[in-house]
Design a protein around this motif. Sequence first.
Motif, PDB file in Angstrom:
ATOM      1  N   PHE A   1      26.011  35.495   5.399  1.00 25.41           N
ATOM      2  CA  PHE A   1      25.024  34.632   6.046  1.00 25.41           C
ATOM      3  C   PHE A   1      25.261  34.601   7.556  1.00 25.41           C
ATOM      4  CE2 PHE A   1      25.565  33.025   1.710  1.00 25.41           C
ATOM      5  CZ  PHE A   1      24.258  33.030   1.269  1.00 25.41           C
ATOM      6  N   PRO A   2      25.044  35.718   8.228  1.00 24.23           N
ATOM      7  CA  PRO A   2      25.244  35.726   9.690  1.00 24.23           C
ATOM      8  C   PRO A   2      24.269  34.829  10.415  1.00 24.23           C
ATOM      9  CG  PRO A   2      24.156  37.741   8.956  1.00 24.23           C
ATOM     10  CD  PRO A   2      24.598  37.019   7.712  1.00 24.23           C
ATOM     11  N   GLU A   3      23.145  34.481   9.744  1.00 27.05           N
ATOM     12  CA  GLU A   3      22.151  33.620  10.376  1.00 27.05           C
ATOM     13  C   GLU A   3      22.426  32.140  10.130  1.00 27.05           C
ATOM     14  OE1 GLU A   3      21.029  33.954   6.140  1.00 27.05           O
ATOM     15  OE2 GLU A   3      21.830  35.298   7.670  1.00 27.05           O
ATOM     16  N   ALA A   4      23.545  31.804   9.510  1.00 27.64           N
ATOM     17  CA  ALA A   4      23.876  30.404   9.237  1.00 27.64           C
ATOM     18  C   ALA A   4      23.963  29.616  10.538  1.00 27.64           C
ATOM     19  CB  ALA A   4      25.194  30.318   8.479  1.00 27.64           C
ATOM     20  N   SER A   5      23.719  28.319  10.445  1.00 24.95           N
ATOM     21  CA  SER A   5      23.732  27.472  11.640  1.00 24.95           C
ATOM     22  C   SER A   5      25.136  27.418  12.241  1.00 24.95           C
ATOM     23  CB  SER A   5      23.267  26.061  11.284  1.00 24.95           C
ATOM     24  OG  SER A   5      24.192  25.434  10.409  1.00 24.95           O
ATOM     25  N   ALA A   6      25.178  27.106  13.518  1.00 25.30           N
ATOM     26  CA  ALA A   6      26.463  27.040  14.222  1.00 25.30           C
ATOM     27  C   ALA A   6      27.369  25.974  13.620  1.00 25.30           C
ATOM     28  CB  ALA A   6      26.226  26.758  15.704  1.00 25.30           C
ATOM     29  N   SER A   7      26.792  24.857  13.174  1.00 24.26           N
ATOM     30  CA  SER A   7      27.611  23.784  12.604  1.00 24.26           C
ATOM     31  C   SER A   7      28.272  24.225  11.301  1.00 24.26           C
ATOM     32  CB  SER A   7      26.750  22.537  12.361  1.00 24.26           C
ATOM     33  OG  SER A   7      25.688  22.828  11.470  1.00 24.26           O
ATOM     34  N   VAL A   8      27.551  25.000  10.483  1.00 24.06           N
ATOM     35  CA  VAL A   8      28.125  25.504   9.229  1.00 24.06           C
ATOM     36  C   VAL A   8      29.249  26.493   9.525  1.00 24.06           C
ATOM     37  CG1 VAL A   8      27.653  26.900   7.183  1.00 24.06           C
ATOM     38  CG2 VAL A   8      26.053  25.124   7.868  1.00 24.06           C
ATOM     39  N   LYS A   9      29.029  27.375  10.486  1.00 24.91           N
ATOM     40  CA  LYS A   9      30.064  28.349  10.853  1.00 24.91           C
ATOM     41  C   LYS A   9      31.301  27.660  11.409  1.00 24.91           C
ATOM     42  CE  LYS A   9      26.839  32.114  11.870  1.00 24.91           C
ATOM     43  NZ  LYS A   9      26.281  32.984  12.918  1.00 24.91           N
ATOM     44  N   ARG A  10      31.088  26.641  12.241  1.00 22.88           N
ATOM     45  CA  ARG A  10      32.235  25.904  12.795  1.00 22.88           C
ATOM     46  C   ARG A  10      33.013  25.212  11.696  1.00 22.88           C
ATOM     47  NH1 ARG A  10      28.568  24.374  16.943  1.00 22.88           N
ATOM     48  NH2 ARG A  10      28.191  22.419  15.837  1.00 22.88           N
ATOM     49  N   ARG A  11      32.306  24.613  10.749  1.00 23.29           N
ATOM     50  CA  ARG A  11      32.982  23.911   9.648  1.00 23.29           C
ATOM     51  C   ARG A  11      33.789  24.886   8.804  1.00 23.29           C
ATOM     52  NH1 ARG A  11      32.070  19.047   6.862  1.00 23.29           N
ATOM     53  NH2 ARG A  11      33.994  18.630   5.719  1.00 23.29           N
ATOM     54  N   ALA A  12      33.204  26.054   8.525  1.00 22.99           N
ATOM     55  CA  ALA A  12      33.923  27.056   7.746  1.00 22.99           C
ATOM     56  C   ALA A  12      35.175  27.525   8.482  1.00 22.99           C
ATOM     57  CB  ALA A  12      33.010  28.249   7.454  1.00 22.99           C
ATOM     58  N   ASP A  13      35.067  27.732   9.785  1.00 30.71           N
ATOM     59  CA  ASP A  13      36.216  28.162  10.578  1.00 30.71           C
ATOM     60  C   ASP A  13      37.296  27.084  10.598  1.00 30.71           C
ATOM     61  OD1 ASP A  13      37.407  30.179  12.391  1.00 30.71           O
ATOM     62  OD2 ASP A  13      37.224  28.602  13.884  1.00 30.71           O
ATOM     63  N   THR A  14      36.857  25.828  10.706  1.00 30.48           N
ATOM     64  CA  THR A  14      37.813  24.713  10.694  1.00 30.48           C
ATOM     65  C   THR A  14      38.560  24.647   9.374  1.00 30.48           C
ATOM     66  OG1 THR A  14      36.439  23.436  12.226  1.00 30.48           O
ATOM     67  CG2 THR A  14      38.052  22.212  10.911  1.00 30.48           C
ATOM     68  N   GLU A  15      37.837  24.801   8.260  1.00 26.04           N
ATOM     69  CA  GLU A  15      38.463  24.743   6.937  1.00 26.04           C
ATOM     70  C   GLU A  15      39.408  25.931   6.729  1.00 26.04           C
ATOM     71  OE1 GLU A  15      38.304  22.275   4.843  1.00 26.04           O
ATOM     72  OE2 GLU A  15      36.903  21.156   6.081  1.00 26.04           O
ATOM     73  N   ARG A  16      39.017  27.099   7.224  1.00 30.66           N
ATOM     74  CA  ARG A  16      39.897  28.270   7.108  1.00 30.66           C
ATOM     75  C   ARG A  16      41.226  28.033   7.807  1.00 30.66           C
ATOM     76  NH1 ARG A  16      39.026  32.144   9.793  1.00 30.66           N
ATOM     77  NH2 ARG A  16      40.039  33.781   8.595  1.00 30.66           N
ATOM     78  N   LYS A  17      41.154  27.484   9.004  1.00 30.79           N
ATOM     79  CA  LYS A  17      42.373  27.230   9.760  1.00 30.79           C
ATOM     80  C   LYS A  17      43.191  26.115   9.123  1.00 30.79           C
ATOM     81  CE  LYS A  17      40.377  28.736  14.164  1.00 30.79           C
ATOM     82  NZ  LYS A  17      39.933  28.313  15.517  1.00 30.79           N
ATOM     83  N   ARG A  18      42.514  25.150   8.556  1.00 29.75           N
ATOM     84  CA  ARG A  18      43.214  23.995   7.991  1.00 29.75           C
ATOM     85  C   ARG A  18      44.089  24.388   6.798  1.00 29.75           C
ATOM     86  NH1 ARG A  18      42.411  19.647   4.522  1.00 29.75           N
ATOM     87  NH2 ARG A  18      40.453  20.482   3.727  1.00 29.75           N
ATOM     88  N   ILE A  19      43.602  25.357   5.999  1.00 31.54           N
ATOM     89  CA  ILE A  19      44.383  25.762   4.823  1.00 31.54           C
ATOM     90  C   ILE A  19      45.111  27.093   5.066  1.00 31.54           C
ATOM     91  CG2 ILE A  19      42.893  24.513   3.246  1.00 31.54           C
ATOM     92  CD1 ILE A  19      41.573  27.104   2.476  1.00 31.54           C
ATOM     93  N   ASN A  20      45.104  27.521   6.356  1.00 27.76           N
ATOM     94  CA  ASN A  20      45.845  28.730   6.749  1.00 27.76           C
ATOM     95  C   ASN A  20      45.392  29.974   5.982  1.00 27.76           C
ATOM     96  OD1 ASN A  20      47.517  27.276   8.600  1.00 27.76           O
ATOM     97  ND2 ASN A  20      48.792  26.592   6.887  1.00 27.76           N
ATOM     98  N   CYS A  21      44.088  30.221   5.996  1.00 29.22           N
ATOM     99  CA  CYS A  21      43.585  31.438   5.362  1.00 29.22           C
ATOM    100  C   CYS A  21      44.003  32.644   6.183  1.00 29.22           C
ATOM    101  CB  CYS A  21      42.057  31.388   5.264  1.00 29.22           C
ATOM    102  SG  CYS A  21      41.426  30.173   4.092  1.00 29.22           S
ATOM    103  N   PRO A  22      44.352  33.746   5.539  1.00 32.74           N
ATOM    104  CA  PRO A  22      44.714  34.955   6.296  1.00 32.74           C
ATOM    105  C   PRO A  22      43.516  35.481   7.073  1.00 32.74           C
ATOM    106  CG  PRO A  22      44.498  35.446   3.956  1.00 32.74           C
ATOM    107  CD  PRO A  22      44.427  33.952   4.075  1.00 32.74           C
ATOM    108  N   ALA A  23      43.798  36.070   8.219  1.00 32.86           N
ATOM    109  CA  ALA A  23      42.723  36.592   9.072  1.00 32.86           C
ATOM    110  C   ALA A  23      42.056  37.792   8.428  1.00 32.86           C
ATOM    111  CB  ALA A  23      43.282  36.960  10.432  1.00 32.86           C
TER     112      ALA A  23
END
Length: 285
Positions: free
Chosen positions: A263-285
């Motif tokens: 979903f590259p067209e997802a809203s900026a807020s959704v992308k930011r939230r996903a990035d925040t959650e990835r960092k919070r649980i230490n997902c591998p890059a």
Amino acid sequence: MTNIRPVAALLLGGMLAASPALAQSKGQIERLQSLETQVSALGGPVEVAQLSPSVAADFEIRLQNLERAIQDLTGKYEESTYQVTQLRERLEKVNADVDFRLKELEKGGGAMGGAMGGGAMADAAPSKPAKAAADEKKPADKPAQTAAANPPSTAGLSPEKQYEQAFELLRNSDYDRAEKALQEFIAKNKSHAYAGNAQYWLGESYYVRNRFPEAAQAFAEVLSKYRSNPKAADSLLKLGMTLQQMNKKSDACTAFNQLLTKFPEASASVKRRADTERKRINCPA
């Protein structure tokens, strides 16, 4: 010597008289050279031929018309760009507001998850004295409690009104009745434009009550049945958050990573939230 002076004077006078025409020709040549440079940049061959005065005049008129047309198009392009920018800003504000409301909804659901899991409704009446509470436990009161748990009747309502009624229950934190109303809407209107939205909010009604297995299934159904729905990207985000709550970190990280690729067209807020959650649980890059 006396014969040379008149000839020199005539030559000088002729040059002065011809200077405006020379200046105009120079200006045309410079403009033609500018156009040649632009066309060459586009990869087109340019050949310059000697033009007669009548052809040059016609070319001058056409050149002026072309310049005016380019100016008009440039103005329209800038106006369209401005309008698109304004729409993006408005959309960002709407997405930010929705994201904020969802966060508040999740906070409220997390705080009351235990109570609501037992079937209590968010819009229940304030606590009553012990005697009144004991009276409510009498068998005679059970039919009334059962009726209260059912959603309002949808007889005679259009699909749009049914959806609004179900969403209003959810907005009022009446999650039990909202769940039933959303399930009823989906069952009756599987191909409706709001069916994907209803499926997403059904997942939210489970999520705020900590019913994570049901929430994961509801969000996954949005992705499988309503892939083109505007809520699909949000569903993938919430699926990742739900899997995270179920201690399935690897699956959650996969969901967050897929959000950007699917979903590259997802809203900026959704992308930011996903990035925040990835960092919070230490997902591998």
